[in-house]
Design a protein around this motif. Structure first.
Motif, PDB file in Angstrom:
ATOM      1  N   GLY A  59      -7.092  -1.615  -4.340  1.00  0.00           N
ATOM      2  CA  GLY A  59      -8.148  -0.787  -3.710  1.00  0.00           C
ATOM      3  C   GLY A  59      -8.877  -1.492  -4.010  1.00  0.00           C
ATOM      4  N   ASP A  80       1.075   8.166   1.546  1.00  0.00           N
ATOM      5  CA  ASP A  80      -0.160   8.519   1.691  1.00  0.00           C
ATOM      6  C   ASP A  80       0.009   7.362   3.090  1.00  0.00           C
ATOM      7  OD1 ASP A  80      -2.088   9.244   2.646  1.00  0.00           O
ATOM      8  OD2 ASP A  80      -3.341   8.725   0.923  1.00  0.00           O
ATOM      9  N   ARG A  81       0.010   8.093   4.281  1.00  0.00           N
ATOM     10  CA  ARG A  81       0.389   7.394   5.469  1.00  0.00           C
ATOM     11  C   ARG A  81      -1.053   6.601   6.048  1.00  0.00           C
ATOM     12  NH1 ARG A  81       4.071  10.985   6.562  1.00  0.00           N
ATOM     13  NH2 ARG A  81       5.511  10.086   7.272  1.00  0.00           N
ATOM     14  N   GLU A  82      -2.317   7.891   5.693  1.00  0.00           N
ATOM     15  CA  GLU A  82      -3.621   7.049   6.146  1.00  0.00           C
ATOM     16  C   GLU A  82      -4.385   6.552   5.197  1.00  0.00           C
ATOM     17  OE1 GLU A  82      -6.309  10.680   5.048  1.00  0.00           O
ATOM     18  OE2 GLU A  82      -5.100  11.657   7.247  1.00  0.00           O
ATOM     19  N   ARG A  83      -3.456   5.952   3.269  1.00  0.00           N
ATOM     20  CA  ARG A  83      -4.058   5.151   2.847  1.00  0.00           C
ATOM     21  C   ARG A  83      -3.581   3.858   3.872  1.00  0.00           C
ATOM     22  NH1 ARG A  83      -3.082   4.691  -3.617  1.00  0.00           N
ATOM     23  NH2 ARG A  83      -4.234   2.551  -3.906  1.00  0.00           N
ATOM     24  N   VAL A  84      -2.297   3.957   3.911  1.00  0.00           N
ATOM     25  CA  VAL A  84      -1.797   2.671   4.488  1.00  0.00           C
ATOM     26  C   VAL A  84      -2.693   2.490   5.702  1.00  0.00           C
ATOM     27  CG1 VAL A  84       0.197   1.652   5.448  1.00  0.00           C
ATOM     28  CG2 VAL A  84       0.393   2.515   3.569  1.00  0.00           C
ATOM     29  N   THR A 144       2.768   1.817  -3.505  1.00  0.00           N
ATOM     30  CA  THR A 144       1.972   2.104  -4.470  1.00  0.00           C
ATOM     31  C   THR A 144       0.881   3.386  -3.959  1.00  0.00           C
ATOM     32  OG1 THR A 144       0.279  -0.056  -4.252  1.00  0.00           O
ATOM     33  CG2 THR A 144      -1.186   1.853  -5.116  1.00  0.00           C
ATOM     34  N   SER A 145       1.002   3.572  -2.509  1.00  0.00           N
ATOM     35  CA  SER A 145       1.221   5.077  -2.756  1.00  0.00           C
ATOM     36  C   SER A 145       2.208   5.858  -3.210  1.00  0.00           C
ATOM     37  CB  SER A 145       0.426   5.291  -1.334  1.00  0.00           C
ATOM     38  OG  SER A 145       1.366   5.348  -0.451  1.00  0.00           O
ATOM     39  N   ALA A 173       0.566  -1.183   0.461  1.00  0.00           N
ATOM     40  CA  ALA A 173      -0.048  -0.108   0.363  1.00  0.00           C
ATOM     41  C   ALA A 173       0.721   1.236  -0.171  1.00  0.00           C
ATOM     42  CB  ALA A 173      -0.679   0.064   1.315  1.00  0.00           C
ATOM     43  N   ALA A 212      -5.679   3.313   6.278  1.00  0.00           N
ATOM     44  CA  ALA A 212      -7.062   2.821   5.527  1.00  0.00           C
ATOM     45  C   ALA A 212      -7.313   1.194   5.466  1.00  0.00           C
ATOM     46  CB  ALA A 212      -7.556   3.645   4.808  1.00  0.00           C
ATOM     47  N   THR A 213      -6.165   0.897   4.300  1.00  0.00           N
ATOM     48  CA  THR A 213      -6.043  -0.407   3.310  1.00  0.00           C
ATOM     49  C   THR A 213      -5.742  -2.056   4.915  1.00  0.00           C
ATOM     50  OG1 THR A 213      -5.151   0.185   1.784  1.00  0.00           O
ATOM     51  CG2 THR A 213      -4.462  -1.975   1.904  1.00  0.00           C
ATOM     52  N   GLU A 259       1.509   6.143  -7.019  1.00  0.00           N
ATOM     53  CA  GLU A 259       0.435   7.018  -7.420  1.00  0.00           C
ATOM     54  C   GLU A 259       1.191   8.321  -7.256  1.00  0.00           C
ATOM     55  OE1 GLU A 259      -3.362   5.630  -6.193  1.00  0.00           O
ATOM     56  OE2 GLU A 259      -2.959   3.584  -7.248  1.00  0.00           O
TER      57      GLU A 259
END
Length: 217
Positions: A137, A65-69, A56-57, A53, A71-72, A60
């Protein structure tokens, strides 16, 4: 759309090395965090998913992106733990059969040992595209199905990715500190490059494919 042949995997590995060079400090941090989080072994699944994750951030948006990691991992962390336990369980059973064969020279133990070893390798290979899908995602069930389909349709490519991972593990492991600061981030970049193609901003440079678009069709 191209199959994952030897040339594709080789180019993906070279591209991953270039990607690591371009994002060195961030990928070193990802590698170190992956190593620390993987030490208990039972957490290697979520740690790997988190590395996927994070990379991937970077691919892209060129930012971590800590929030994306988070959330994943919140969404799929438990599933990653359970999924990663499958090849580990098969590997442990294969080890027991190998021990029994060495002690008793049992043909049955040898056959079962070979079967469980193959099962461990196969399920480990399936997890690579599955985790890539989760990091991109996908929902759990579609990601698992796509991973199984991709591995079945691209047996040579899957084996080449597995071999490349083993080589990277051996080389960085031999250098000790390189394993801590290189392996986790580098292997995630390599896997994502091979499975999803180049980062969005460089898609025009090469014609790559995504197994998840294929699964949707």
């Amino acid at each position: 759309m191209r199959d994952a042949d030897t040339k594709t995997v080789y180019r993906s590995f070279v591209s991953a090395v270039r990607f690591f060079y371009e994002h060195g400090p961030r990928l070193v941090a990802i590698s170190a965090l992956w190593f620390l989080c993987s030490v208990p072994l039972v957490t290697v699944g979520p740690a790997t998913l988190g590395a996927y994750a994070a990379v991937t951030s970077l691919r892209e948006g060129y930012t971590f992106d800590r929030e994306r990691v988070a959330a994943t991992l919140k969404r799929h962390g438990l599933s990653a733990t359970l999924l990663s336990g499958v090849p580990l369980a098969f590997a442990a059973i294969a080890g027991l059969y190998a021990r029994r064969y060495l002690l008793e020279r049992s043909t049955v133990a040898l056959v079962l040992g070979v079967i469980t070893t193959y099962a461990a390798a196969y399920t480990a290979l399936v997890l690579i595209p599955t985790f890539a899908g989760l990091a991109a995602g996908e929902d759990l069930e579609p990601a698992v199905r796509a991973g199984i389909r991709w591995t079945g349709r691209n047996a040579l490519g899957a084996v080449m990715i597995g071999m490349g991972t083993i080589v990277l593990f051996a080389v960085t492991g031999a250098l000790t500190i390189a394993f801590v600061v290189v392996f986790g981030g580098m292997v995630a970049a390599f896997h994502l490059e091979a499975l999803l193609g180049p980062p969005p901003k460089s898609e025009a440079a090469e014609d790559h494919w995504s197994p998840y678009e294929s699964a949707r069709r």
